[in-house]
Design an enzyme around this catalytic site. Structure first.
Site, PDB file in Angstrom:
ATOM      1  N   SER A  26      18.748  47.554  36.490  1.00  0.00           N
ATOM      2  CA  SER A  26      19.761  46.698  37.120  1.00  0.00           C
ATOM      3  C   SER A  26      19.452  45.236  36.823  1.00  0.00           C
ATOM      4  CB  SER A  26      19.789  46.929  38.633  1.00  0.00           C
ATOM      5  OG  SER A  26      18.520  46.653  39.192  1.00  0.00           O
ATOM      6  N   ASN A 113      12.543  48.333  48.533  1.00  0.00           N
ATOM      7  CA  ASN A 113      13.668  48.650  49.419  1.00  0.00           C
ATOM      8  C   ASN A 113      13.921  47.542  50.444  1.00  0.00           C
ATOM      9  OD1 ASN A 113      13.526  50.924  47.935  1.00  0.00           O
ATOM     10  ND2 ASN A 113      13.017  52.325  49.615  1.00  0.00           N
ATOM     11  N   THR A 158      62.881  35.805  56.147  1.00  0.00           N
ATOM     12  CA  THR A 158      62.338  37.102  56.544  1.00  0.00           C
ATOM     13  C   THR A 158      63.013  38.101  55.619  1.00  0.00           C
ATOM     14  OG1 THR A 158      64.030  37.691  58.167  1.00  0.00           O
ATOM     15  CG2 THR A 158      62.205  36.361  58.984  1.00  0.00           C
ATOM     16  N   HIS A 159      62.260  39.077  55.160  1.00  0.00           N
ATOM     17  CA  HIS A 159      62.771  40.047  54.171  1.00  0.00           C
ATOM     18  C   HIS A 159      63.237  39.353  52.888  1.00  0.00           C
ATOM     19  CE1 HIS A 159      62.957  42.773  57.681  1.00  0.00           C
ATOM     20  NE2 HIS A 159      63.446  41.693  58.293  1.00  0.00           N
ATOM     21  N   SER A 280      54.787  30.135  26.240  1.00  0.00           N
ATOM     22  CA  SER A 280      54.933  31.450  25.618  1.00  0.00           C
ATOM     23  C   SER A 280      54.686  31.311  24.126  1.00  0.00           C
ATOM     24  CB  SER A 280      56.342  31.965  25.873  1.00  0.00           C
ATOM     25  OG  SER A 280      56.728  32.859  24.858  1.00  0.00           O
ATOM     26  N   LYS A 286      59.489  27.957  27.448  1.00  0.00           N
ATOM     27  CA  LYS A 286      58.851  28.536  28.627  1.00  0.00           C
ATOM     28  C   LYS A 286      57.772  27.661  29.248  1.00  0.00           C
ATOM     29  CE  LYS A 286      58.951  32.391  29.950  1.00  0.00           C
ATOM     30  NZ  LYS A 286      59.571  33.288  30.877  1.00  0.00           N
ATOM     31  N   ASN A 288      55.236  28.757  32.130  1.00  0.00           N
ATOM     32  CA  ASN A 288      54.885  29.910  32.964  1.00  0.00           C
ATOM     33  C   ASN A 288      53.780  29.585  33.963  1.00  0.00           C
ATOM     34  OD1 ASN A 288      56.715  31.524  31.611  1.00  0.00           O
ATOM     35  ND2 ASN A 288      55.199  32.197  30.114  1.00  0.00           N
ATOM     36  N   GLU A 293      49.779  33.827  38.573  1.00  0.00           N
ATOM     37  CA  GLU A 293      49.867  35.284  38.342  1.00  0.00           C
ATOM     38  C   GLU A 293      48.471  35.895  38.254  1.00  0.00           C
ATOM     39  OE1 GLU A 293      52.455  35.846  34.912  1.00  0.00           O
ATOM     40  OE2 GLU A 293      53.832  34.399  35.800  1.00  0.00           O
ATOM     41  N   TYR A 320      16.724  54.827  52.189  1.00  0.00           N
ATOM     42  CA  TYR A 320      17.172  54.205  50.943  1.00  0.00           C
ATOM     43  C   TYR A 320      17.482  55.265  49.887  1.00  0.00           C
ATOM     44  CZ  TYR A 320      17.271  51.603  46.597  1.00  0.00           C
ATOM     45  OH  TYR A 320      17.665  51.085  45.392  1.00  0.00           O
ATOM     46  N   GLN A 325      21.680  50.525  44.701  1.00  0.00           N
ATOM     47  CA  GLN A 325      21.557  49.532  43.632  1.00  0.00           C
ATOM     48  C   GLN A 325      22.931  49.102  43.110  1.00  0.00           C
ATOM     49  OE1 GLN A 325      18.317  49.621  40.663  1.00  0.00           O
ATOM     50  NE2 GLN A 325      19.879  50.254  39.223  1.00  0.00           N
ATOM     51  N   LYS A 328      25.242  45.537  44.199  1.00  0.00           N
ATOM     52  CA  LYS A 328      25.234  44.150  43.755  1.00  0.00           C
ATOM     53  C   LYS A 328      26.371  43.796  42.810  1.00  0.00           C
ATOM     54  CE  LYS A 328      20.883  44.889  43.318  1.00  0.00           C
ATOM     55  NZ  LYS A 328      20.789  45.828  44.476  1.00  0.00           N
TER      56      LYS A 328
HETATM   57  N1  ARG Z   1      16.871  47.808  42.012  1.00  0.00           N
HETATM   58  C1  ARG Z   1      16.845  48.475  43.270  1.00  0.00           C
HETATM   59  C2  ARG Z   1      18.095  48.128  44.070  1.00  0.00           C
HETATM   60  O1  ARG Z   1      18.750  47.258  43.704  1.00  0.00           O
HETATM   61  C3  ARG Z   1      15.634  48.078  44.022  1.00  0.00           C
HETATM   62  C4  ARG Z   1      15.107  49.103  44.953  1.00  0.00           C
HETATM   63  C5  ARG Z   1      14.611  50.299  44.221  1.00  0.00           C
HETATM   64  N2  ARG Z   1      13.831  51.104  45.066  1.00  0.00           N
HETATM   65  C6  ARG Z   1      13.395  52.323  44.700  1.00  0.00           C
HETATM   66  N3  ARG Z   1      12.661  52.916  45.505  1.00  0.00           N
HETATM   67  N4  ARG Z   1      13.744  52.864  43.589  1.00  0.00           N
HETATM   68  O2  ARG Z   1      18.389  48.771  45.054  1.00  0.00           O
END
Ligand code: ARG
Length: 462
Positions: A26, A113, A158-159, A280, A286, A288, A293, A320, A325, A328
């Site tokens: 990650s 964790n 309205t509407h 355009s 045009k 735009n 949008e 956990y 993971q 994020k």
């Molecule tokens: N990269 C992991 C996450 O974002 C970190 C925690 C991983 N923990 C584990 N026991 N494998 O959650």
């Protein structure tokens, strides 16, 4: 990084398959957490020193090493290797390479964790502040724009059908209200999430005498979490954060939609500066509103992150799981997208003008004063349901003869209701009606001016 090692090298036989390395990493996503990981680690190390779990000298080596790493990353000199999986392991490996034995003690009493749960919360606290600053800027731009149009009438819809006359200022201020709730929601989100999970370890806490309150204090958390199992697996704050972003995106999307409609030739209400328009590739005439949008379109991306986040959480067993993971990528996307859209919306609002001439030219259509006429009849003792019927008949009459309500003679009006007197003309015509609104929060000039005063004061304090 010759000396760098992966802490579980001793547990697993051989090297992981390349596919595994790519799949579990990650680092490519979470490297942007580096600052938070480093301050979290410094706080943890300081606490370890306070608790005599490491020496003062070891703490100094760790701290100096981490600061160096932070500078290397910030300056783009750090070499990220995906074999370290994530930002936590990458930094730790670099620290061990720099400091040897001291670095090997950093992870005492800690798991990735509780580490990652801490990092995310620190990141989020900052992003909430940024989002709130951007919301405030947009609100200020809205209030400034509203200030130009406290007397100018437009149709309230309205509407998407013409309903009642409103001042343009009130229309614009309706968005200030929406964004204020978004601001407050983020306050709530911050309050709930600003709790330190650090010291919860992998799932059960630790047998070492960690001082959890010390790290929480150092990192500016308002409290510590009180259940280690929950602390390492809780991501409801991520879902909540994304929901708050999704709601901002919703409000931005509605604003964008209005601007798109209102700047069409059919409406001709709003004109946005050329700097925020595109043209355009084929049609030379045009102009735009792609920018608006895209604000509307990007809402889809934000909603997607909300569903993704909730789905990630929904069927995980306690404690956990690596599924977490995946949080994020979604919180980052939600924050990035909404921040960019807020900036753009602020620019659009600051560079738009309402074409009050073209708006007033069309105010005679749609019987915007019909409700006020019914309320006039109520004032003369007619039950509202009857008044509604009387005005309905007058409107049909007008439509047949292509007239406005205020063009009917007193005799013509009296034919529908004898209570009507000459003062009825005070309640007809859009400007007169808007002037007559008396309820708190109504869309008339008096109320708009009061609201502008309120918001100017309120937002001035932020
Ligand atoms: N990269 C992991 C996450 O974002 C970190 C925690 C991983 N923990 C584990 N026991 N494998 O959650």
């Amino acid at each position: 990084m010759a000396e760098a090692e992966k802490s579980w090298e001793k547990r697993l036989a051989g090297k992981p398959d390349e596919l595994t390395v790519d799949f579990v990493e990650s680092l490519s996503i979470d490297k942007r957490l580096f600052k938070y990981d480093i301050v979290g680690s410094i706080a943890h190390a300081q606490m370890l020193a306070e608790q005599k779990l490491i020496t003062k000298d070891e703490f100094k080596q760790i701290k100096d090493g981490l600061i160096e790493i932070s500078e290397e990353i910030a300056q783009g000199r750090f070499h990220f290797e995906k074999q370290y999986e994530d930002i936590h392991m990458a930094i730790e490996a670099a620290l061990v390479a720099k400091t040897g034995q001291a670095g090997r003690k950093l992870h005492t009493g800690r798991s990735r964790n509780d580490q990652v749960a801490t990092d995310i919360r620190l990141w989020m606290r900052d992003r909430i502040e940024i989002l709130q600053a951007k919301i405030t800027l947009l609100q200020k731009a809205l209030v400034k724009s509203a200030g130009r149009y406290t007397e100018d009438i437009m149709p309230g819809y309205t509407h998407l059908q013409r309903a009642q006359p409103i001042v343009i200022a009130s229309y614009i201020l309706s968005f200030t209200e929406q964004f204020e709730r978004d601001f407050t929601r983020l306050n709530n989100c911050c309050r709930l999430q600003n709790i330190s999970p650090l010291g919860s370890g992998a799932v059960a806490g630790s047998t070492l005498p960690l001082d959890r309150k010390s790290t929480a204090r150092q990192l500016g958390f308002s409290d510590i979490s009180y259940n280690s199992i929950d602390a390492v697996s809780d991501r409801d704050f991520c879902a909540e954060f994304i929901f708050d972003c999704a709601m901002i995106a919703t409000h931005l999307s509605r604003l964008a939609e209005d601007w798109i409609i209102y700047s069409s030739n059919e409406f001709g209400f709003v004109r946005i500066d050329d700097a925020y328009c595109t043209s355009s590739s084929m049609m030379p005439q045009k102009r735009n509103l792609d920018v608006a949008e895209l604000i509307r379109g990007k809402t889809g991306r934000v909603y997607g992150t909300l569903i993704a986040m909730l789905t990630i959480l929904k069927a995980q067993p306690s404690g956990y799981n690596r599924d977490l993971q995946e949080d994020k990528v979604h919180i980052f996307a939600a924050a990035d997208t909404v921040e960019a859209s807020l900036d753009m919306a602020c620019a659009i609002i600051s560079h738009s003008r309402f074409d009050t001439k073209s708006i007033s030219a069309c105010l005679d259509k749609g019987f915007l004063d019909a409700t006020a006429l019914a309320e006039y009849l109520v004032g003369r003792g007619i039950a509202f349901r009857q008044a509604h019927g009387i005005v309905g008949s007058l409107v049909s009459e007008c439509e047949k003869h292509n007239k406005k309500l205020r063009e009917l003679t007193l005799d013509e009006l009296k034919q529908q209701s004898v209570v009507i007197e000459v003062d009825v003309y005070e309640s007809l015509g859009v400007a007169k009606v808007a002037e007559k609104y008396i309820t708190e929060g109504a869309a008339g000039p008096k109320q708009a001016k009061r609201q502008i005063e309120y918001w100017t004061k309120q937002l001035g304090q932020r």
